[in-house]
Motif scaffolding. Structure first.
Motif, short mmCIF file in Angstrom:
data_model
loop_
_atom_site.label_atom_id
_atom_site.label_comp_id
_atom_site.label_asym_id
_atom_site.label_seq_id
_atom_site.Cartn_x
_atom_site.Cartn_y
_atom_site.Cartn_z
N GLY A 1 2.63 59.64 -58.84
CA GLY A 1 2.50 58.87 -59.97
C GLY A 1 1.85 59.25 -61.10
O GLY A 1 1.16 57.62 -61.87
N LEU A 2 0.95 60.14 -61.06
CA LEU A 2 -0.48 60.45 -61.58
C LEU A 2 -0.52 60.44 -62.01
O LEU A 2 -0.54 62.04 -62.04
N ALA A 3 -1.79 60.91 -63.08
CA ALA A 3 -1.78 62.21 -64.33
C ALA A 3 -3.19 61.93 -64.93
O ALA A 3 -4.01 60.81 -65.08
N PHE A 4 -4.07 62.89 -64.49
CA PHE A 4 -5.53 63.44 -64.91
C PHE A 4 -5.74 64.19 -65.97
O PHE A 4 -5.01 64.55 -66.49
N ASP A 5 -6.85 63.66 -66.89
CA ASP A 5 -7.54 63.98 -67.97
C ASP A 5 -8.92 64.94 -67.39
O ASP A 5 -9.84 64.22 -67.14
N ILE A 6 -8.36 65.98 -67.23
CA ILE A 6 -9.65 66.60 -66.09
C ILE A 6 -10.32 67.07 -67.29
O ILE A 6 -10.19 67.32 -68.21
N PRO A 7 -12.04 67.04 -67.08
CA PRO A 7 -12.90 67.47 -67.75
C PRO A 7 -12.98 69.29 -67.98
O PRO A 7 -12.66 69.82 -67.36
N GLU A 8 -12.60 69.33 -69.51
CA GLU A 8 -13.04 70.68 -69.49
C GLU A 8 -13.86 71.48 -68.68
O GLU A 8 -15.08 71.26 -68.50
N GLY A 9 -14.15 72.76 -67.62
CA GLY A 9 -14.09 73.73 -67.12
C GLY A 9 -14.41 73.07 -65.68
O GLY A 9 -15.57 73.47 -64.86
N PHE A 10 -13.32 72.53 -65.33
CA PHE A 10 -13.16 71.59 -64.10
C PHE A 10 -11.50 72.11 -63.67
O PHE A 10 -10.63 72.08 -64.93
N GLU A 11 -11.13 71.37 -62.42
CA GLU A 11 -10.32 71.75 -61.85
C GLU A 11 -9.82 70.77 -60.62
O GLU A 11 -10.41 70.30 -60.29
N ILE A 12 -8.32 69.93 -60.74
CA ILE A 12 -8.52 69.40 -59.36
C ILE A 12 -7.91 70.27 -58.62
O ILE A 12 -6.61 70.74 -58.43
N GLN A 13 -8.18 70.38 -57.18
CA GLN A 13 -7.82 71.17 -56.11
C GLN A 13 -6.99 70.03 -54.73
O GLN A 13 -7.12 69.13 -54.50
N VAL A 14 -6.31 70.39 -54.94
CA VAL A 14 -5.02 69.62 -54.09
C VAL A 14 -4.66 70.44 -52.32
O VAL A 14 -4.76 71.03 -52.43
N ARG A 15 -5.38 69.49 -52.07
CA ARG A 15 -5.88 70.15 -50.05
C ARG A 15 -4.44 69.02 -49.31
O ARG A 15 -4.74 68.49 -49.14
N PRO A 16 -4.85 69.97 -48.15
CA PRO A 16 -4.38 69.05 -47.34
C PRO A 16 -5.02 68.13 -46.29
O PRO A 16 -6.38 68.33 -46.73
N ARG A 17 -4.57 66.48 -46.23
CA ARG A 17 -5.55 65.43 -44.65
C ARG A 17 -5.19 66.45 -43.59
O ARG A 17 -4.06 66.76 -43.24
N SER A 18 -6.69 65.95 -42.94
CA SER A 18 -6.78 67.08 -41.47
C SER A 18 -5.63 66.54 -40.47
O SER A 18 -5.32 67.23 -40.01
N GLY A 19 -6.05 65.11 -40.29
CA GLY A 19 -4.82 64.13 -39.87
C GLY A 19 -2.82 64.97 -39.70
O GLY A 19 -2.71 64.73 -38.48
N ILE A 20 -3.15 65.03 -40.89
CA ILE A 20 -1.52 65.49 -40.82
C ILE A 20 -1.18 66.95 -40.82
O ILE A 20 -0.72 67.04 -39.79
N THR A 21 -2.03 67.27 -41.06
CA THR A 21 -2.27 69.03 -40.68
C THR A 21 -1.98 68.99 -38.90
O THR A 21 -1.29 69.88 -38.27
N LEU A 22 -3.55 68.01 -38.27
CA LEU A 22 -3.30 68.52 -36.77
C LEU A 22 -1.81 67.56 -36.04
O LEU A 22 -1.50 67.83 -35.05
N LYS A 23 -1.63 66.38 -36.33
CA LYS A 23 -0.63 65.30 -35.70
C LYS A 23 0.62 65.64 -36.42
O LYS A 23 1.86 65.38 -35.42
N THR A 24 1.47 66.70 -36.93
CA THR A 24 2.39 66.98 -37.49
C THR A 24 2.81 68.49 -37.48
O THR A 24 2.31 69.08 -37.48
#
Length: 175
Positions: free
Chosen positions: A44-67
């Motif tokens: 439900g979110l959109a971002f105005d990411i500054p030029e020269g940057f990116e957002i990296q989407v990564r896992p949460r370690s607890g979800i990866t370990l426990k599920t």
């Protein structure tokens, strides 16, 4: 960084603790993921990411370990203004065991390690991501752009073209 709520129930990102590199990405709706399925979980979110940057989407370690849920790595480019979604796989192998409905409700695994009731009839290895669950993390990172030049030969190195496990698995102190 500017953030726009694309859904009234969206949760603005925040860092859980001082020193965290990743900010929380929160599910804006309930999503049931069956064994072997891949689903897009909306934030439900959109971002105005500054030029020269990116957002990296990564896992949460607890979800990866426990599920058996696996958040796929993602890149949100600075010129993208649409809603951010998180790609999630349920890597459980389908056991073929379906939980029988009790009325209209069925119990399904959650990312918190317990079970929850949902409408319908689901496999025992299904997962539900509930609206409001922290499902992934975002990292704001600088982007370096390269200029590419075709050549006939590359420079020499100690490693050369050896890859895919060529250095072994045992730690050595040689550098």
């Amino acid at each position: 960084m500017k953030v726009k709520k694309m859904h009234p129930d969206a949760v603005l990102p925040k860092y859980a603790k001082k020193g965290d590199s990743g900010f929380d990405l929160v599910a804006v709706e309930d999503v049931v993921i069956e064994p072997g399925e891949t689903k897009l979980v909306k934030t439900g979110l959109a971002f105005d990411i500054p030029e020269g940057f990116e957002i990296q989407v990564r896992p949460r370690s607890g979800i990866t370990l426990k599920t058996k849920l696996r958040v796929q790595l993602g890149t949100i480019d600075s010129n993208y203004r649409g809603e951010i979604g998180v790609i999630v796989d349920n890597i459980y192998e389908d056991a073929g065991i379906v939980v029988e409905e009790q009325g209209d409700m069925c119990r399904v695994n959650t990312i918190k390690g317990d079970t929850d009731e949902v409408l319908g009839n689901y496999n025992v290895t299904s997962y539900i991501i509930r609206k409001g669950d922290r499902i992934a993390q975002g990292i704001l990172a600088p982007v370096v752009r390269a200029e590419f030049k075709e050549v006939d030969k590359l420079s020499e190195s100690d490693r050369g073209s050896n890859g895919y496990g060529s250095t072994g698995v045992k730690y050595t102190e040689e550098v």
